[in-house]
Scaffold this motif. Structure first.
Motif, PDB file in Angstrom:
ATOM      1  N   GLN A  20      -9.688  47.729 -67.749  1.00  0.00           N
ATOM      2  CA  GLN A  20     -10.220  46.615 -68.536  1.00  0.00           C
ATOM      3  C   GLN A  20     -11.448  46.019 -67.861  1.00  0.00           C
ATOM      4  O   GLN A  20     -12.405  45.645 -68.540  1.00  0.00           O
ATOM      5  CB  GLN A  20      -9.139  45.537 -68.751  1.00  0.00           C
ATOM      6  N   ARG A  21     -11.452  45.940 -66.550  1.00  0.00           N
ATOM      7  CA  ARG A  21     -12.631  45.418 -65.844  1.00  0.00           C
ATOM      8  C   ARG A  21     -13.817  46.360 -66.029  1.00  0.00           C
ATOM      9  O   ARG A  21     -14.940  45.936 -66.279  1.00  0.00           O
ATOM     10  CB  ARG A  21     -12.334  45.222 -64.359  1.00  0.00           C
ATOM     11  N   ARG A  22     -13.560  47.644 -65.932  1.00  0.00           N
ATOM     12  CA  ARG A  22     -14.629  48.635 -66.067  1.00  0.00           C
ATOM     13  C   ARG A  22     -15.197  48.636 -67.493  1.00  0.00           C
ATOM     14  O   ARG A  22     -16.400  48.664 -67.685  1.00  0.00           O
ATOM     15  CB  ARG A  22     -14.084  50.016 -65.699  1.00  0.00           C
ATOM     16  N   ASN A  23     -14.324  48.585 -68.504  1.00  0.00           N
ATOM     17  CA  ASN A  23     -14.744  48.697 -69.905  1.00  0.00           C
ATOM     18  C   ASN A  23     -15.017  47.356 -70.582  1.00  0.00           C
ATOM     19  O   ASN A  23     -15.564  47.332 -71.686  1.00  0.00           O
ATOM     20  CB  ASN A  23     -13.681  49.441 -70.715  1.00  0.00           C
ATOM     21  N   GLN A  24     -14.554  46.261 -69.951  1.00  0.00           N
ATOM     22  CA  GLN A  24     -14.703  44.917 -70.540  1.00  0.00           C
ATOM     23  C   GLN A  24     -14.132  44.857 -71.953  1.00  0.00           C
ATOM     24  O   GLN A  24     -14.682  44.213 -72.846  1.00  0.00           O
ATOM     25  CB  GLN A  24     -16.182  44.483 -70.547  1.00  0.00           C
ATOM     26  N   THR A  25     -13.008  45.566 -72.147  1.00  0.00           N
ATOM     27  CA  THR A  25     -12.361  45.574 -73.455  1.00  0.00           C
ATOM     28  C   THR A  25     -10.846  45.618 -73.277  1.00  0.00           C
ATOM     29  O   THR A  25     -10.339  46.172 -72.308  1.00  0.00           O
ATOM     30  CB  THR A  25     -12.853  46.762 -74.307  1.00  0.00           C
ATOM     31  N   LYS A  51      15.776  43.456 -73.188  1.00  0.00           N
ATOM     32  CA  LYS A  51      16.857  44.425 -73.031  1.00  0.00           C
ATOM     33  C   LYS A  51      17.697  44.019 -71.821  1.00  0.00           C
ATOM     34  O   LYS A  51      17.204  44.009 -70.697  1.00  0.00           O
ATOM     35  CB  LYS A  51      16.284  45.827 -72.846  1.00  0.00           C
ATOM     36  N   ASN A  52      18.942  43.662 -72.056  1.00  0.00           N
ATOM     37  CA  ASN A  52      19.885  43.275 -70.988  1.00  0.00           C
ATOM     38  C   ASN A  52      19.454  42.044 -70.206  1.00  0.00           C
ATOM     39  O   ASN A  52      19.844  41.881 -69.049  1.00  0.00           O
ATOM     40  CB  ASN A  52      20.133  44.447 -70.027  1.00  0.00           C
ATOM     41  N   GLN A  53      18.618  41.196 -70.775  1.00  0.00           N
ATOM     42  CA  GLN A  53      18.196  39.967 -70.098  1.00  0.00           C
ATOM     43  C   GLN A  53      17.745  38.954 -71.136  1.00  0.00           C
ATOM     44  O   GLN A  53      17.329  39.315 -72.221  1.00  0.00           O
ATOM     45  CB  GLN A  53      17.070  40.244 -69.104  1.00  0.00           C
ATOM     46  N   ASP A  54      17.832  37.682 -70.784  1.00  0.00           N
ATOM     47  CA  ASP A  54      17.424  36.616 -71.695  1.00  0.00           C
ATOM     48  C   ASP A  54      16.076  36.013 -71.340  1.00  0.00           C
ATOM     49  O   ASP A  54      15.499  35.270 -72.113  1.00  0.00           O
ATOM     50  CB  ASP A  54      18.481  35.500 -71.709  1.00  0.00           C
ATOM     51  N   ILE A  55      15.582  36.309 -70.123  1.00  0.00           N
ATOM     52  CA  ILE A  55      14.290  35.808 -69.656  1.00  0.00           C
ATOM     53  C   ILE A  55      13.481  36.994 -69.142  1.00  0.00           C
ATOM     54  O   ILE A  55      14.012  37.868 -68.454  1.00  0.00           O
ATOM     55  CB  ILE A  55      14.470  34.763 -68.533  1.00  0.00           C
ATOM     56  N   TYR A  56      12.202  37.010 -69.481  1.00  0.00           N
ATOM     57  CA  TYR A  56      11.310  38.091 -69.055  1.00  0.00           C
ATOM     58  C   TYR A  56      10.081  37.464 -68.403  1.00  0.00           C
ATOM     59  O   TYR A  56       9.454  36.579 -68.975  1.00  0.00           O
ATOM     60  CB  TYR A  56      10.889  38.925 -70.275  1.00  0.00           C
ATOM     61  N   LEU A  57       9.762  37.897 -67.183  1.00  0.00           N
ATOM     62  CA  LEU A  57       8.584  37.399 -66.458  1.00  0.00           C
ATOM     63  C   LEU A  57       7.579  38.515 -66.273  1.00  0.00           C
ATOM     64  O   LEU A  57       7.964  39.660 -65.997  1.00  0.00           O
ATOM     65  CB  LEU A  57       8.977  36.900 -65.058  1.00  0.00           C
ATOM     66  N   SER A  58       6.293  38.167 -66.401  1.00  0.00           N
ATOM     67  CA  SER A  58       5.243  39.154 -66.147  1.00  0.00           C
ATOM     68  C   SER A  58       3.946  38.454 -65.765  1.00  0.00           C
ATOM     69  O   SER A  58       3.745  37.282 -66.077  1.00  0.00           O
ATOM     70  CB  SER A  58       4.997  40.031 -67.380  1.00  0.00           C
ATOM     71  N   LYS A  59       3.094  39.199 -65.103  1.00  0.00           N
ATOM     72  CA  LYS A  59       1.737  38.737 -64.803  1.00  0.00           C
ATOM     73  C   LYS A  59       0.861  39.167 -65.974  1.00  0.00           C
ATOM     74  O   LYS A  59       0.921  40.315 -66.409  1.00  0.00           O
ATOM     75  CB  LYS A  59       1.231  39.373 -63.500  1.00  0.00           C
ATOM     76  N   HIS A  60       0.063  38.247 -66.469  1.00  0.00           N
ATOM     77  CA  HIS A  60      -0.842  38.577 -67.571  1.00  0.00           C
ATOM     78  C   HIS A  60      -1.998  39.418 -67.029  1.00  0.00           C
ATOM     79  O   HIS A  60      -2.552  39.117 -65.964  1.00  0.00           O
ATOM     80  CB  HIS A  60      -1.371  37.283 -68.208  1.00  0.00           C
ATOM     81  N   ASN A  61      -2.357  40.466 -67.748  1.00  0.00           N
ATOM     82  CA  ASN A  61      -3.479  41.323 -67.319  1.00  0.00           C
ATOM     83  C   ASN A  61      -4.798  40.570 -67.391  1.00  0.00           C
ATOM     84  O   ASN A  61      -5.014  39.754 -68.282  1.00  0.00           O
ATOM     85  CB  ASN A  61      -3.547  42.581 -68.197  1.00  0.00           C
ATOM     86  N   ARG A  62      -5.681  40.885 -66.460  1.00  0.00           N
ATOM     87  CA  ARG A  62      -6.981  40.213 -66.368  1.00  0.00           C
ATOM     88  C   ARG A  62      -8.104  41.076 -66.949  1.00  0.00           C
ATOM     89  O   ARG A  62      -7.920  42.232 -67.261  1.00  0.00           O
ATOM     90  CB  ARG A  62      -7.296  39.920 -64.884  1.00  0.00           C
ATOM     91  N   PHE A  63      -9.281  40.462 -67.089  1.00  0.00           N
ATOM     92  CA  PHE A  63     -10.573  41.105 -67.394  1.00  0.00           C
ATOM     93  C   PHE A  63     -10.841  41.445 -68.851  1.00  0.00           C
ATOM     94  O   PHE A  63     -11.881  41.988 -69.161  1.00  0.00           O
ATOM     95  CB  PHE A  63     -10.785  42.359 -66.531  1.00  0.00           C
ATOM     96  N   ALA A  64      -9.923  41.138 -69.760  1.00  0.00           N
ATOM     97  CA  ALA A  64     -10.183  41.356 -71.185  1.00  0.00           C
ATOM     98  C   ALA A  64      -9.393  40.315 -71.975  1.00  0.00           C
ATOM     99  O   ALA A  64      -8.276  39.956 -71.606  1.00  0.00           O
ATOM    100  CB  ALA A  64      -9.771  42.761 -71.612  1.00  0.00           C
ATOM    101  N   ILE A 111      -5.643  34.632 -75.681  1.00  0.00           N
ATOM    102  CA  ILE A 111      -5.973  34.259 -74.309  1.00  0.00           C
ATOM    103  C   ILE A 111      -7.313  34.893 -73.965  1.00  0.00           C
ATOM    104  O   ILE A 111      -7.494  36.109 -74.113  1.00  0.00           O
ATOM    105  CB  ILE A 111      -4.878  34.721 -73.326  1.00  0.00           C
ATOM    106  N   GLN A 112      -8.255  34.063 -73.538  1.00  0.00           N
ATOM    107  CA  GLN A 112      -9.558  34.588 -73.146  1.00  0.00           C
ATOM    108  C   GLN A 112      -9.421  35.384 -71.852  1.00  0.00           C
ATOM    109  O   GLN A 112      -8.444  35.230 -71.115  1.00  0.00           O
ATOM    110  CB  GLN A 112     -10.556  33.446 -72.995  1.00  0.00           C
ATOM    111  N   ALA A 113     -10.380  36.230 -71.580  1.00  0.00           N
ATOM    112  CA  ALA A 113     -10.325  37.102 -70.403  1.00  0.00           C
ATOM    113  C   ALA A 113     -10.162  36.286 -69.125  1.00  0.00           C
ATOM    114  O   ALA A 113     -10.871  35.299 -68.910  1.00  0.00           O
ATOM    115  CB  ALA A 113     -11.590  37.948 -70.320  1.00  0.00           C
ATOM    116  N   LEU A 114      -9.215  36.709 -68.311  1.00  0.00           N
ATOM    117  CA  LEU A 114      -9.001  36.090 -67.005  1.00  0.00           C
ATOM    118  C   LEU A 114      -9.908  36.770 -65.993  1.00  0.00           C
ATOM    119  O   LEU A 114     -10.179  37.973 -66.095  1.00  0.00           O
ATOM    120  CB  LEU A 114      -7.542  36.248 -66.566  1.00  0.00           C
TER     121      LEU A 114
END
Length: 129
Positions: A20-25, A51-64, A111-114
């Motif tokens: 995403q950083r390389r392509n800016q898309t 799936k098998n959980q009630d809470i899901y955590l993740s890091k949001h991807n950057r650059f797009a 969400i705007q690009a991080l």
């Protein structure tokens, strides 16, 4: 204070972020099963994440920018570091380090690009009925 080792792991670029950083898309990283196939007019995320959980955590991807979407669950976005700009129901909201926002079921947002040093954590909550 966040452990430096953990912070460095979160700041390390994933292969998707490198692309995403390389392509800016935006590059889709979710399978088709994560979207409501009946919703043709909008991008609606489903309970795929719980799936098998009630809470899901993740890091949001950057650059797009992440496209406008809504979901069938509650979401909290937490800015661990830096800044994030979201467009929620047509209104731009700037979140700074330490800020969080609760997004209700069906709330349309994008969400705007991080940047390189921006870390946005997604916390998703399944609705149990």
């Amino acid at each position: 204070m966040l452990n430096n080792k953990l912070l460095n792991q979160l700041l390390a670029l994933t292969p998707l972020e490198e692309q995403q950083r390389r392509n800016q898309t935006f590059i889709e990283d979710l399978p088709q099963a994560a979207f409501d196939s009946k919703e043709k007019s909008s991008r609606t995320l489903t309970n795929y994440f719980f799936k098998n959980q009630d809470i899901y955590l993740s890091k949001h991807n950057r650059f797009a920018a992440y496209p406008n979407h809504k979901h069938t669950f509650f979401e909290i976005n937490y800015v661990l570091q830096g800044q994030a700009k979201e467009v929620i129901a047509g209104k731009t909201v700037t979140l700074n380090q330490g800020d969080l926002i609760l997004l209700d079921i069906g709330t349309s947002h994008s969400i705007q690009a991080l940047g390189e040093n921006d870390l946005l954590i997604n916390i998703l909550f399944q609705i149990i009925t």
